[in-house]
Scaffold this motif. Structure first.
Motif, PDB file in Angstrom:
ATOM      1  N   ASN A  29     -93.074 -52.042 -34.194  1.00 62.36           N
ATOM      2  CA  ASN A  29     -93.226 -51.360 -35.468  1.00 62.36           C
ATOM      3  C   ASN A  29     -94.177 -50.177 -35.273  1.00 62.36           C
ATOM      4  OD1 ASN A  29     -93.954 -50.552 -38.076  1.00 62.36           O
ATOM      5  ND2 ASN A  29     -93.710 -52.639 -38.890  1.00 62.36           N
ATOM      6  N   HIS A  30     -93.606 -49.012 -35.044  1.00 63.72           N
ATOM      7  CA  HIS A  30     -94.433 -47.818 -34.851  1.00 63.72           C
ATOM      8  C   HIS A  30     -95.244 -47.492 -36.108  1.00 63.72           C
ATOM      9  CE1 HIS A  30     -92.125 -46.714 -31.160  1.00 63.72           C
ATOM     10  NE2 HIS A  30     -93.256 -46.108 -30.857  1.00 63.72           N
ATOM     11  N   LYS A  31     -94.617 -47.633 -37.269  1.00 66.37           N
ATOM     12  CA  LYS A  31     -95.290 -47.284 -38.522  1.00 66.37           C
ATOM     13  C   LYS A  31     -96.552 -48.119 -38.709  1.00 66.37           C
ATOM     14  CE  LYS A  31     -94.574 -46.810 -43.449  1.00 66.37           C
ATOM     15  NZ  LYS A  31     -93.679 -47.000 -44.575  1.00 66.37           N
ATOM     16  N   LEU A  32     -96.441 -49.413 -38.505  1.00 65.52           N
ATOM     17  CA  LEU A  32     -97.586 -50.311 -38.656  1.00 65.52           C
ATOM     18  C   LEU A  32     -98.708 -49.925 -37.690  1.00 65.52           C
ATOM     19  CD1 LEU A  32     -98.809 -52.962 -39.829  1.00 65.52           C
ATOM     20  CD2 LEU A  32     -97.726 -54.138 -37.904  1.00 65.52           C
ATOM     21  N   HIS A  33     -98.338 -49.642 -36.456  1.00 68.76           N
ATOM     22  CA  HIS A  33     -99.354 -49.291 -35.466  1.00 68.76           C
ATOM     23  C   HIS A  33    -100.011 -47.950 -35.787  1.00 68.76           C
ATOM     24  CE1 HIS A  33     -97.514 -52.615 -33.267  1.00 68.76           C
ATOM     25  NE2 HIS A  33     -98.632 -52.639 -32.535  1.00 68.76           N
ATOM     26  N   LEU A  34     -99.219 -46.984 -36.272  1.00 62.72           N
ATOM     27  CA  LEU A  34     -99.797 -45.686 -36.619  1.00 62.72           C
ATOM     28  C   LEU A  34    -100.794 -45.798 -37.765  1.00 62.72           C
ATOM     29  CD1 LEU A  34     -96.963 -43.027 -36.263  1.00 62.72           C
ATOM     30  CD2 LEU A  34     -99.187 -43.040 -35.143  1.00 62.72           C
ATOM     31  N   GLU A  35    -100.573 -46.758 -38.641  1.00 61.55           N
ATOM     32  CA  GLU A  35    -101.496 -46.956 -39.765  1.00 61.55           C
ATOM     33  C   GLU A  35    -102.830 -47.545 -39.298  1.00 61.55           C
ATOM     34  OE1 GLU A  35     -97.938 -47.804 -43.037  1.00 61.55           O
ATOM     35  OE2 GLU A  35     -99.174 -49.463 -42.338  1.00 61.55           O
ATOM     36  N   GLN A  36    -102.846 -48.126 -38.106  1.00 59.14           N
ATOM     37  CA  GLN A  36    -104.038 -48.820 -37.642  1.00 59.14           C
ATOM     38  C   GLN A  36    -104.812 -48.083 -36.557  1.00 59.14           C
ATOM     39  OE1 GLN A  36    -102.493 -52.674 -36.632  1.00 59.14           O
ATOM     40  NE2 GLN A  36    -102.260 -53.273 -38.760  1.00 59.14           N
ATOM     41  N   VAL A  37    -104.315 -46.941 -36.119  1.00 59.52           N
ATOM     42  CA  VAL A  37    -105.015 -46.191 -35.083  1.00 59.52           C
ATOM     43  C   VAL A  37    -105.568 -44.901 -35.668  1.00 59.52           C
ATOM     44  CG1 VAL A  37    -103.673 -47.178 -33.189  1.00 59.52           C
ATOM     45  CG2 VAL A  37    -102.883 -45.081 -34.306  1.00 59.52           C
ATOM     46  N   SER A  38    -106.497 -44.304 -34.961  1.00 61.69           N
ATOM     47  CA  SER A  38    -107.172 -43.133 -35.511  1.00 61.69           C
ATOM     48  C   SER A  38    -106.641 -41.796 -35.013  1.00 61.69           C
ATOM     49  CB  SER A  38    -108.666 -43.224 -35.194  1.00 61.69           C
ATOM     50  OG  SER A  38    -108.854 -43.274 -33.791  1.00 61.69           O
ATOM     51  N   ASP A  39    -105.957 -41.782 -33.886  1.00 62.89           N
ATOM     52  CA  ASP A  39    -105.552 -40.509 -33.292  1.00 62.89           C
ATOM     53  C   ASP A  39    -104.032 -40.386 -33.197  1.00 62.89           C
ATOM     54  OD1 ASP A  39    -105.971 -38.011 -32.260  1.00 62.89           O
ATOM     55  OD2 ASP A  39    -106.394 -38.718 -30.230  1.00 62.89           O
ATOM     56  N   SER A  40    -103.326 -40.805 -34.210  1.00 61.20           N
ATOM     57  CA  SER A  40    -101.859 -40.753 -34.300  1.00 61.20           C
ATOM     58  C   SER A  40    -101.186 -41.225 -33.008  1.00 61.20           C
ATOM     59  CB  SER A  40    -101.392 -39.353 -34.717  1.00 61.20           C
ATOM     60  OG  SER A  40    -101.650 -38.419 -33.696  1.00 61.20           O
ATOM     61  N   CYS A  41    -100.138 -40.566 -32.605  1.00 64.69           N
ATOM     62  CA  CYS A  41     -99.362 -40.982 -31.421  1.00 64.69           C
ATOM     63  C   CYS A  41    -100.223 -41.003 -30.168  1.00 64.69           C
ATOM     64  CB  CYS A  41     -98.176 -40.044 -31.203  1.00 64.69           C
ATOM     65  SG  CYS A  41     -97.087 -39.861 -32.628  1.00 64.69           S
ATOM     66  N   LYS A  42    -101.212 -40.081 -30.145  1.00 65.85           N
ATOM     67  CA  LYS A  42    -102.058 -39.947 -28.963  1.00 65.85           C
ATOM     68  C   LYS A  42    -102.933 -41.172 -28.724  1.00 65.85           C
ATOM     69  CE  LYS A  42    -102.243 -35.078 -29.932  1.00 65.85           C
ATOM     70  NZ  LYS A  42    -103.064 -34.099 -30.622  1.00 65.85           N
ATOM     71  N   SER A  43    -103.069 -42.023 -29.728  1.00 62.32           N
ATOM     72  CA  SER A  43    -103.878 -43.233 -29.544  1.00 62.32           C
ATOM     73  C   SER A  43    -103.291 -44.131 -28.457  1.00 62.32           C
ATOM     74  CB  SER A  43    -103.965 -44.020 -30.849  1.00 62.32           C
ATOM     75  OG  SER A  43    -104.639 -43.262 -31.820  1.00 62.32           O
ATOM     76  N   CYS A  44    -101.972 -44.152 -28.354  1.00 62.13           N
ATOM     77  CA  CYS A  44    -101.313 -45.022 -27.360  1.00 62.13           C
ATOM     78  C   CYS A  44    -100.554 -44.220 -26.308  1.00 62.13           C
ATOM     79  CB  CYS A  44    -100.347 -45.975 -28.049  1.00 62.13           C
ATOM     80  SG  CYS A  44    -101.148 -47.092 -29.217  1.00 62.13           S
ATOM     81  N   HIS A  45    -100.000 -43.091 -26.688  1.00 62.73           N
ATOM     82  CA  HIS A  45     -99.230 -42.261 -25.743  1.00 62.73           C
ATOM     83  C   HIS A  45    -100.139 -41.116 -25.311  1.00 62.73           C
ATOM     84  CE1 HIS A  45     -95.471 -44.338 -26.695  1.00 62.73           C
ATOM     85  NE2 HIS A  45     -95.839 -44.271 -27.966  1.00 62.73           N
ATOM     86  N   THR A  46    -100.721 -41.251 -24.175  1.00 65.76           N
ATOM     87  CA  THR A  46    -101.746 -40.299 -23.748  1.00 65.76           C
ATOM     88  C   THR A  46    -101.273 -39.402 -22.614  1.00 65.76           C
ATOM     89  OG1 THR A  46    -102.597 -41.912 -22.180  1.00 65.76           O
ATOM     90  CG2 THR A  46    -103.577 -41.905 -24.380  1.00 65.76           C
ATOM     91  N   LEU A  47    -102.049 -38.365 -22.385  1.00 63.59           N
ATOM     92  CA  LEU A  47    -101.853 -37.509 -21.226  1.00 63.59           C
ATOM     93  C   LEU A  47    -102.826 -37.955 -20.152  1.00 63.59           C
ATOM     94  CD1 LEU A  47    -101.678 -34.032 -22.996  1.00 63.59           C
ATOM     95  CD2 LEU A  47     -99.765 -35.386 -22.134  1.00 63.59           C
ATOM     96  N   ARG A  48    -102.375 -37.924 -18.916  1.00 61.60           N
ATOM     97  CA  ARG A  48    -103.277 -38.235 -17.808  1.00 61.60           C
ATOM     98  C   ARG A  48    -104.244 -37.069 -17.619  1.00 61.60           C
ATOM     99  NH1 ARG A  48     -98.097 -39.477 -15.325  1.00 61.60           N
ATOM    100  NH2 ARG A  48     -97.749 -41.702 -15.475  1.00 61.60           N
ATOM    101  N   GLU A  49    -105.260 -37.266 -16.791  1.00 65.98           N
ATOM    102  CA  GLU A  49    -106.238 -36.200 -16.564  1.00 65.98           C
ATOM    103  C   GLU A  49    -105.605 -34.950 -15.981  1.00 65.98           C
ATOM    104  OE1 GLU A  49    -109.793 -37.329 -14.549  1.00 65.98           O
ATOM    105  OE2 GLU A  49    -110.016 -39.143 -15.740  1.00 65.98           O
ATOM    106  N   ASP A  50    -104.511 -35.113 -15.200  1.00 66.06           N
ATOM    107  CA  ASP A  50    -103.860 -33.937 -14.618  1.00 66.06           C
ATOM    108  C   ASP A  50    -102.915 -33.251 -15.605  1.00 66.06           C
ATOM    109  OD1 ASP A  50    -101.645 -35.594 -14.721  1.00 66.06           O
ATOM    110  OD2 ASP A  50    -101.217 -35.519 -12.577  1.00 66.06           O
ATOM    111  N   GLY A  51    -102.857 -33.731 -16.837  1.00 66.13           N
ATOM    112  CA  GLY A  51    -102.028 -33.110 -17.856  1.00 66.13           C
ATOM    113  C   GLY A  51    -100.646 -33.709 -17.967  1.00 66.13           C
ATOM    114  N   SER A  52    -100.258 -34.543 -17.012  1.00 66.78           N
ATOM    115  CA  SER A  52     -98.943 -35.180 -17.104  1.00 66.78           C
ATOM    116  C   SER A  52     -98.996 -36.307 -18.140  1.00 66.78           C
ATOM    117  CB  SER A  52     -98.485 -35.693 -15.737  1.00 66.78           C
ATOM    118  OG  SER A  52     -99.357 -36.692 -15.265  1.00 66.78           O
ATOM    119  N   PHE A  53     -97.868 -36.713 -18.578  1.00 64.51           N
ATOM    120  CA  PHE A  53     -97.750 -37.689 -19.657  1.00 64.51           C
ATOM    121  C   PHE A  53     -97.736 -39.100 -19.088  1.00 64.51           C
ATOM    122  CE2 PHE A  53     -94.926 -39.767 -22.910  1.00 64.51           C
ATOM    123  CZ  PHE A  53     -95.847 -39.710 -23.939  1.00 64.51           C
TER     124      PHE A  53
END
Length: 184
Positions: A29-53
């Motif tokens: 449930n993406h909607k439920l998780h988005l309601e519980q995190v502070s940084d939208s999609c970036k809370s779970c889907h991050t960029l690595r230090e080298d900028g790659s996904f």
């Protein structure tokens, strides 16, 4: 008349024959998780230090909020998720948007540098309460999201993520459309 009927049947039957479905290992449930995190999609889907996904979050990322043995619900899905947590085993998600090996795509260039919102390409995926079936081409193995929902590729994102969608966006935004920009 026979040609018209045959063409109409082929137009309808080809996608049915060409594509098959697989279920995701769990529902999410993406909607439920988005309601519980502070940084939208970036809370779970991050960029690595080298900028790659980094793509789909690891089970370690899930553990930052969930503890094994403390189920959030009592359904079969939650029990299966708990097993992944207990075993520290990655969830074998099927990736809708996995591109062919010859395609180079940088999320960093599109989100961090160009400032595009995730929904620009992924539409309302972040507001979904369950995952749709993973449809794949029986010949190529690629997700239907890469090739589109119709036999002639009708529909724009998020129903497909084809090269012409990328080229259109690059043209509209004055970005280089040379082959080497996306193909290696």
């Amino acid at each position: 008349m026979g040609l018209v009927i045959g063409s109409a049947f082929g137009f309808w039957a080809t996608p049915t024959i060409l594509y098959a479905e697989k279920a995701q290992p769990l529902q999410f449930n993406h909607k439920l998780h988005l309601e519980q995190v502070s940084d939208s999609c970036k809370s779970c889907h991050t960029l690595r230090e080298d900028g790659s996904f980094s793509g789909i979050p690891s089970i370690q990322s899930c553990k930052e909020c969930h503890e094994a043995g403390s189920l959030m619900g009592d359904g079969k899905n939650e029990a299966a998720f708990d097993e992944y947590l207990k075993k520290n085993q990655p969830i074998p998600w099927l990736v809708y948007s996995r591109q062919p090996d010859c395609v180079f795509f940088s999320h960093a260039a599109h989100t961090a540098s160009a400032g595009l919102e995730c929904a620009q390409c992924h539409a309302d995926h972040g507001q979904t309460t369950k995952l749709r079936p993973y449809e794949y081409n029986r010949l190529t193995g690629y997700s239907r999201d890469i090739w589109g929902t119709g036999p002639i590729g009708l529909g724009g994102p998020p129903h497909r993520m084809k090269m012409d969608d990328c080229a259109k966006c690059h043209s509209e935004n004055g970005v280089n459309r040379a082959c080497f920009v996306c193909h290696k």
